[in-house]
Design a protein around this motif. Structure first.
Motif, PDB file in Angstrom:
ATOM      1  N   MET A  63       0.830  -1.198   0.000  1.00  0.00           N
ATOM      2  CA  MET A  63       0.000   0.000   0.000  1.00  0.00           C
ATOM      3  C   MET A  63       0.870   1.256   0.000  1.00  0.00           C
ATOM      4  SD  MET A  63      -2.975   0.999   2.720  1.00  0.00           S
ATOM      5  CE  MET A  63      -3.181  -0.763   3.051  1.00  0.00           C
ATOM      6  N   ALA A  64       1.911   1.237   0.839  1.00  0.00           N
ATOM      7  CA  ALA A  64       2.833   2.375   0.892  1.00  0.00           C
ATOM      8  C   ALA A  64       3.581   2.522  -0.432  1.00  0.00           C
ATOM      9  CB  ALA A  64       3.820   2.194   2.042  1.00  0.00           C
ATOM     10  N   LEU A  65       3.965   1.396  -1.039  1.00  0.00           N
ATOM     11  CA  LEU A  65       4.680   1.436  -2.313  1.00  0.00           C
ATOM     12  C   LEU A  65       3.796   2.004  -3.422  1.00  0.00           C
ATOM     13  CD1 LEU A  65       7.327   0.746  -3.736  1.00  0.00           C
ATOM     14  CD2 LEU A  65       6.408  -1.543  -4.197  1.00  0.00           C
ATOM     15  N   ILE A  66       2.535   1.598  -3.443  1.00  0.00           N
ATOM     16  CA  ILE A  66       1.607   2.121  -4.446  1.00  0.00           C
ATOM     17  C   ILE A  66       1.381   3.614  -4.233  1.00  0.00           C
ATOM     18  CG2 ILE A  66      -0.810   2.075  -5.197  1.00  0.00           C
ATOM     19  CD1 ILE A  66      -0.759  -0.953  -4.778  1.00  0.00           C
ATOM     20  N   GLY A  67       1.249   4.032  -2.975  1.00  0.00           N
ATOM     21  CA  GLY A  67       1.088   5.455  -2.686  1.00  0.00           C
ATOM     22  C   GLY A  67       2.298   6.261  -3.135  1.00  0.00           C
ATOM     23  N   LEU A  68       3.498   5.723  -2.892  1.00  0.00           N
ATOM     24  CA  LEU A  68       4.725   6.408  -3.309  1.00  0.00           C
ATOM     25  C   LEU A  68       4.818   6.469  -4.830  1.00  0.00           C
ATOM     26  CD1 LEU A  68       7.455   7.684  -2.620  1.00  0.00           C
ATOM     27  CD2 LEU A  68       8.437   5.371  -2.557  1.00  0.00           C
ATOM     28  N   PHE A  69       4.488   5.364  -5.503  1.00  0.00           N
ATOM     29  CA  PHE A  69       4.530   5.354  -6.968  1.00  0.00           C
ATOM     30  C   PHE A  69       3.537   6.355  -7.547  1.00  0.00           C
ATOM     31  CE2 PHE A  69       2.786   3.817 -11.002  1.00  0.00           C
ATOM     32  CZ  PHE A  69       3.933   3.791 -11.777  1.00  0.00           C
ATOM     33  N   THR A  70       2.342   6.412  -6.975  1.00  0.00           N
ATOM     34  CA  THR A  70       1.331   7.355  -7.447  1.00  0.00           C
ATOM     35  C   THR A  70       1.809   8.797  -7.303  1.00  0.00           C
ATOM     36  OG1 THR A  70      -0.450   5.830  -6.824  1.00  0.00           O
ATOM     37  CG2 THR A  70      -1.040   8.135  -7.139  1.00  0.00           C
ATOM     38  N   LEU A  71       2.454   9.087  -6.177  1.00  0.00           N
ATOM     39  CA  LEU A  71       2.986  10.435  -5.948  1.00  0.00           C
ATOM     40  C   LEU A  71       4.058  10.776  -6.975  1.00  0.00           C
ATOM     41  CD1 LEU A  71       2.979  12.924  -4.092  1.00  0.00           C
ATOM     42  CD2 LEU A  71       4.710  11.776  -2.698  1.00  0.00           C
ATOM     43  N   ILE A  72       4.970   9.834  -7.228  1.00  0.00           N
ATOM     44  CA  ILE A  72       6.040  10.057  -8.214  1.00  0.00           C
ATOM     45  C   ILE A  72       5.453  10.230  -9.606  1.00  0.00           C
ATOM     46  CG2 ILE A  72       8.019   8.994  -9.351  1.00  0.00           C
ATOM     47  CD1 ILE A  72       8.683   7.659  -6.677  1.00  0.00           C
TER      48      ILE A  72
END
Length: 297
Positions: A259-268
């Protein structure tokens, strides 16, 4: 507005703080959104720990680490919420409470993973609002815009909750939020991967990357118009990221690491230009889907 109107020296400390927040809604918005995101992560982390404790060894990625974390004392109604989300069959023969619990769970996931990526849009609105306020023009509070944005994700959370119940009933999984394996997991990853290359994905991403022109062109002093503007931005964000949320079915809906990885990818992805990030993410997801099919064959 005169300097005397800005003088709050006659108020007590709490009154001066409240007046300061009223004059600076950007600070109030930052604190409110930050607190909301932190609370969402806290609840989801606690739920993930409970889920890891109830699964057998090796049930989901990260379970070993989660089981070593301290178990927080939580109110009874929160434990009840966790039980509704983590149980594969409706409790007490009724699916209604479980559906509501799953809607809340998916909404918390959206707040935790997607709301941070909306920060540029919210900051841009605050900057335009500050300019309008200097000109003594009426301004709608930024939280109205945020409410509209989150309304789109609340509707999406209801759809994801229904999908969660449907998928796991057909899959006959031992636990509601266990990772999907085989064809179902590969299908979720393939859909998410292919969508990364689609024209609709890029169109929605373009709207998310350029909030200024949209906010400026649709500026209004009417709350319902700003709410609708936030709703529209939420729909664009949903159009950009809905397929990425399907990855949670493949890794386990309460896998907070992914979930954190997807959130970080979305932000990038929203902060960069071009299609490099989208294509790299899509390629990784498609390779992962193919590998899962080969392993499950």
């Amino acid at each position: 507005m005169t300097g005397q109107e800005h003088d709050f020296s006659h108020l007590d400390r709490a009154g001066r703080a409240t007046a300061g927040l009223a004059r600076s809604p950007r600070l109030a918005v930052t604190l409110t959104i930050g607190a909301g995101i932190a609370l969402a992560w806290l609840i989801l982390a606690a739920m993930a720990v409970r889920g890891a404790e109830s699964r057998l060894a090796g049930g989901a990625p990260g379970d070993a680490l989660l089981k070593d974390l301290p178990r927080l004392p939580l109110p009874e109604f929160v434990d009840r919420l966790f039980a509704l989300c983590l149980t594969p069959a409706p409790l007490a023969g009724s699916a209604g409470p479980q559906e509501l619990a799953l809607v809340l769970m998916w909404f918390l996931m959206a707040v935790a993973a997607m709301l941070p990526s909306a920060a540029p849009m919210i900051r841009t609105y605050c900057e335009i609002a500050d300019t309008a306020r200097i000109k003594r023009e009426p301004v709608v509070h930024p939280l109205v815009l945020v409410a509209g944005y989150l309304s789109a994700w609340l509707a999406a959370s209801a759809a994801f909750a229904v999908l969660t119940l449907a998928v796991y009933r057909f899959a006959a999984a031992g636990q509601m939020l266990d990772p999907l394996v085989g064809l179902a997991g590969a299908a979720a990853l393939a859909i998410a991967g292919l969508y990364q290359f689609s024209g609709l994905k890029q169109a929605c991403l373009k709207k998310c990357r350029n909030p200024f022109s949209i906010l400026f062109a649709n500026w209004s002093a009417q709350p319902w118009r700003i709410f609708r503007l936030g709703l529209q931005q939420g729909v664009w964000c949903l159009g950009c990221c809905w397929a990425l949320m399907l990855v949670m079915f493949a890794v386990g809906a309460m896998n907070i690491f992914w979930m954190a990885l997807i959130g970080l990818f979305t932000l990038i992805e929203k902060q960069t230009t071009g299609r490099v990030a989208s294509r790299m993410g899509g390629a990784i997801l498609l390779v992962w889907a193919a590998a899962l099919l080969l392993v499950s064959a």
